[in-house]
Each structure stands twice: as structure tokens, then as C-alpha cells.
Design a protein around this motif. Sequence first.
Motif, short mmCIF file in Angstrom:
data_model
loop_
_atom_site.label_atom_id
_atom_site.label_comp_id
_atom_site.label_asym_id
_atom_site.label_seq_id
_atom_site.Cartn_x
_atom_site.Cartn_y
_atom_site.Cartn_z
N ALA A 87 -38.74 69.93 43.69
CA ALA A 87 -38.57 70.93 42.64
C ALA A 87 -39.43 72.16 42.90
CB ALA A 87 -38.92 70.33 41.28
N ALA A 88 -40.68 71.96 43.28
CA ALA A 88 -41.60 73.08 43.51
C ALA A 88 -41.10 73.99 44.62
CB ALA A 88 -42.99 72.56 43.82
N ALA A 89 -40.34 73.43 45.58
CA ALA A 89 -39.82 74.23 46.69
C ALA A 89 -38.78 75.25 46.22
CB ALA A 89 -39.22 73.30 47.75
N MET A 90 -38.26 75.11 45.04
CA MET A 90 -37.26 76.05 44.51
C MET A 90 -37.89 77.33 43.96
SD MET A 90 -34.82 73.46 42.37
CE MET A 90 -34.23 71.93 43.10
N VAL A 91 -39.19 77.30 43.75
CA VAL A 91 -39.86 78.44 43.12
C VAL A 91 -40.18 79.51 44.15
CG1 VAL A 91 -41.86 79.18 41.79
CG2 VAL A 91 -40.84 76.94 41.35
N GLU A 92 -39.78 80.73 43.85
CA GLU A 92 -40.07 81.87 44.72
C GLU A 92 -41.18 82.71 44.12
OE1 GLU A 92 -36.43 84.00 45.16
OE2 GLU A 92 -35.32 82.26 45.92
N ASP A 93 -41.86 83.47 44.96
CA ASP A 93 -42.94 84.34 44.49
C ASP A 93 -42.42 85.30 43.42
OD1 ASP A 93 -44.60 83.09 46.25
OD2 ASP A 93 -44.80 84.77 47.64
N ASP A 94 -43.28 85.59 42.46
CA ASP A 94 -43.02 86.53 41.36
C ASP A 94 -42.05 85.99 40.31
OD1 ASP A 94 -44.71 88.51 42.54
OD2 ASP A 94 -43.06 89.05 43.88
N MET A 95 -41.67 84.74 40.43
CA MET A 95 -40.80 84.16 39.41
C MET A 95 -41.56 83.89 38.11
SD MET A 95 -38.18 81.32 40.96
CE MET A 95 -36.56 81.81 41.57
N VAL A 96 -40.80 83.85 37.01
CA VAL A 96 -41.31 83.38 35.72
C VAL A 96 -40.73 81.98 35.50
CG1 VAL A 96 -41.41 83.75 33.23
CG2 VAL A 96 -41.46 85.71 34.79
N VAL A 97 -41.60 80.99 35.42
CA VAL A 97 -41.19 79.59 35.40
C VAL A 97 -41.67 78.92 34.11
CG1 VAL A 97 -41.34 77.37 36.59
CG2 VAL A 97 -41.34 79.49 37.91
N VAL A 98 -40.76 78.22 33.43
CA VAL A 98 -41.13 77.42 32.26
C VAL A 98 -41.25 75.97 32.69
CG1 VAL A 98 -40.45 76.66 29.96
CG2 VAL A 98 -39.93 79.00 30.70
N LEU A 99 -42.37 75.35 32.35
CA LEU A 99 -42.59 73.94 32.67
C LEU A 99 -42.62 73.13 31.37
CD1 LEU A 99 -45.28 74.00 35.52
CD2 LEU A 99 -42.82 73.62 35.72
N ASP A 100 -41.71 72.19 31.26
CA ASP A 100 -41.57 71.34 30.08
C ASP A 100 -42.75 70.37 29.98
OD1 ASP A 100 -40.44 70.10 27.88
OD2 ASP A 100 -38.79 69.17 28.99
N ILE A 101 -42.78 69.62 28.89
CA ILE A 101 -43.76 68.55 28.77
C ILE A 101 -43.44 67.47 29.80
CG2 ILE A 101 -43.97 68.94 26.29
CD1 ILE A 101 -42.54 66.02 26.17
N GLY A 102 -44.36 66.52 29.98
CA GLY A 102 -44.08 65.40 30.86
C GLY A 102 -45.02 65.30 32.04
N THR A 103 -44.95 64.17 32.70
CA THR A 103 -45.84 63.90 33.83
C THR A 103 -45.32 64.50 35.14
OG1 THR A 103 -44.75 61.75 34.09
CG2 THR A 103 -46.75 61.80 32.78
N SER A 104 -43.99 64.57 35.29
CA SER A 104 -43.43 65.16 36.51
C SER A 104 -43.72 66.66 36.58
CB SER A 104 -41.93 64.91 36.58
OG SER A 104 -41.64 63.53 36.73
N THR A 105 -43.65 67.34 35.45
CA THR A 105 -43.90 68.77 35.45
C THR A 105 -45.37 69.08 35.74
OG1 THR A 105 -43.97 68.61 33.03
CG2 THR A 105 -41.98 69.52 34.02
N ARG A 106 -46.26 68.18 35.37
CA ARG A 106 -47.66 68.37 35.77
C ARG A 106 -47.79 68.34 37.29
NH1 ARG A 106 -52.14 63.72 35.12
NH2 ARG A 106 -50.62 62.81 36.54
#
Length: 253
Positions: A87-106
Motif C-alpha cells: 500500500a505504501a508503494a502507491m503513495v507519491e511525493d506531495d500527495m495528500v493521504v488519509v489514513l483510517d483507524i486500525g493497525t494496518s494503517t499504522r
Amino acid sequence: MTSSKRRAHIMSSVRTKGAASVRELAESLQVSESTIRRDLDVLDRNGELVRTYGGAAQSPQLSVSEIPFGASAEQDPAGKEAVAERAAAMVEDDMVVVLDIGTSTRLIARRLRGRPITVITANLAVFDELRDDDAVRVCLLGGVVRRNYLSLVGSLTETALRQVSADLVFLSCTGVRPNGHVVDDMEVETQIKRAMIEASDRVVLVASKAKFPGTGSLRVCSLDQIDTLVTTPGADPQTLELCRQAGGKVFIA
């Protein structure tokens, strides 16, 4: 009064009293009984209450005990690490990312350290991962603290999310049903997840094989609202195919 505010009032009444009749709800809200019946039908379909003759009652699911954050983190750690890496590999520089609750998002947050991005979250564990990282701009949503699951919830959180415009959200859940419904156990968290979906251009669902079908009766969304699903080997193949048919991409971590 908007339908969302009316239904929030209905849920508050049902939670307080355990049940409510169509007549008393119509009188307190000063609307027709037919309007209340339609609202109750919607809330029943969403799993937020149980429709009864002449009214509604609190859903038994709303009182389900939630597994504490620490205990949840110990379940399938290898699978969660693999999902977080992909999942983290999908994030590009300068993006605005929302991370939900949970252990995987941590775990996703841990892999985003040092990146020039903005992270918006109601997850206190995510905040702890990124609070001392100068590269990541962190926006912590307000709300009521749920200590057992390290999250912020409530109307303050939902109101803040209405001001957000994000590139993508990493969404968690407690189950993905064979009919394509993404579900959760907790009503108080479900509302936040829906608001996160509304605030984001792309929705990435992170769900290991244990979430197929998992648990939960409260519908967060359907697979046709998911742009990408990241899971692990062993997830139900028919449900994965349903996601593909709805236009979503599926990655096996």
C-alpha cells in the motif's frame, strides 16, 4: 432539517432509550410518520438499528465488544506487514493521504516516514508514528478519544473531514462480504469511514485474507466504490473477482 441530521437524531434516541416508535420520533422531529419510516428503513439496511413493528430498536451489533488495538496488532502480523508494504508503494511525493483507524494503517504510516507528503488521520497510532518526522505534514482530526482503539470519533471528526480534499484514503474494515459489501463492527467508526471516502479522490481498501468475510453488520461502502484492494494470498477469489468486475484493481501482497 437535513436527512442526515434527522437520522442522527433518530440514532441518538434509539441509543438512549433502546427503542423508539415511529409516532414519537415524528412528533419530536416535527415530520410525517412516512418520512420517519423511510429513515428507519435506510438505517435498518445500513445495519445501524433493527426495524420493528411500529418503530425501531438498537442493533445488538452496536454493543459488541471491540478487540483492543494492542490485541488486534498481534493478529496476522506478517500479513499486515505485507499489505502495508504494498500500500505504501502507491503513495507519491506531495500527495495528500488519509489514513483510517486500525493497525494496518499504522504500519503504512511507518513506511511513509521521511516522505514529502501530507497525512490526515484520526488514528492516534499513526500520529505517534509521524509526530517527530519533519518531512511529513501531519493533520490530526479532532474528536472524542476512543482509548481502547486509539482513535478519534464523533461529530467533530466528521465536520473536519468535510473540509478535506485528499488524493487517496487507505481504508480499513472488519469484513468484506461475498455480496461486495465492505462492513465494520462499530457504528461510531463507520460514519468516519464514510466521511473519509467522500473526502478522497481514490479509495484503497487494505484487508488481509482474514477479512473475507470477517465480521461486521454495518455497511461502510460497496466494492464498486473501491478503486484498489490490497490483500494477502488466501482471500476469497470470488469476492476479489467481484471487485475487478466493479472496476477495481486487486493486489495480492
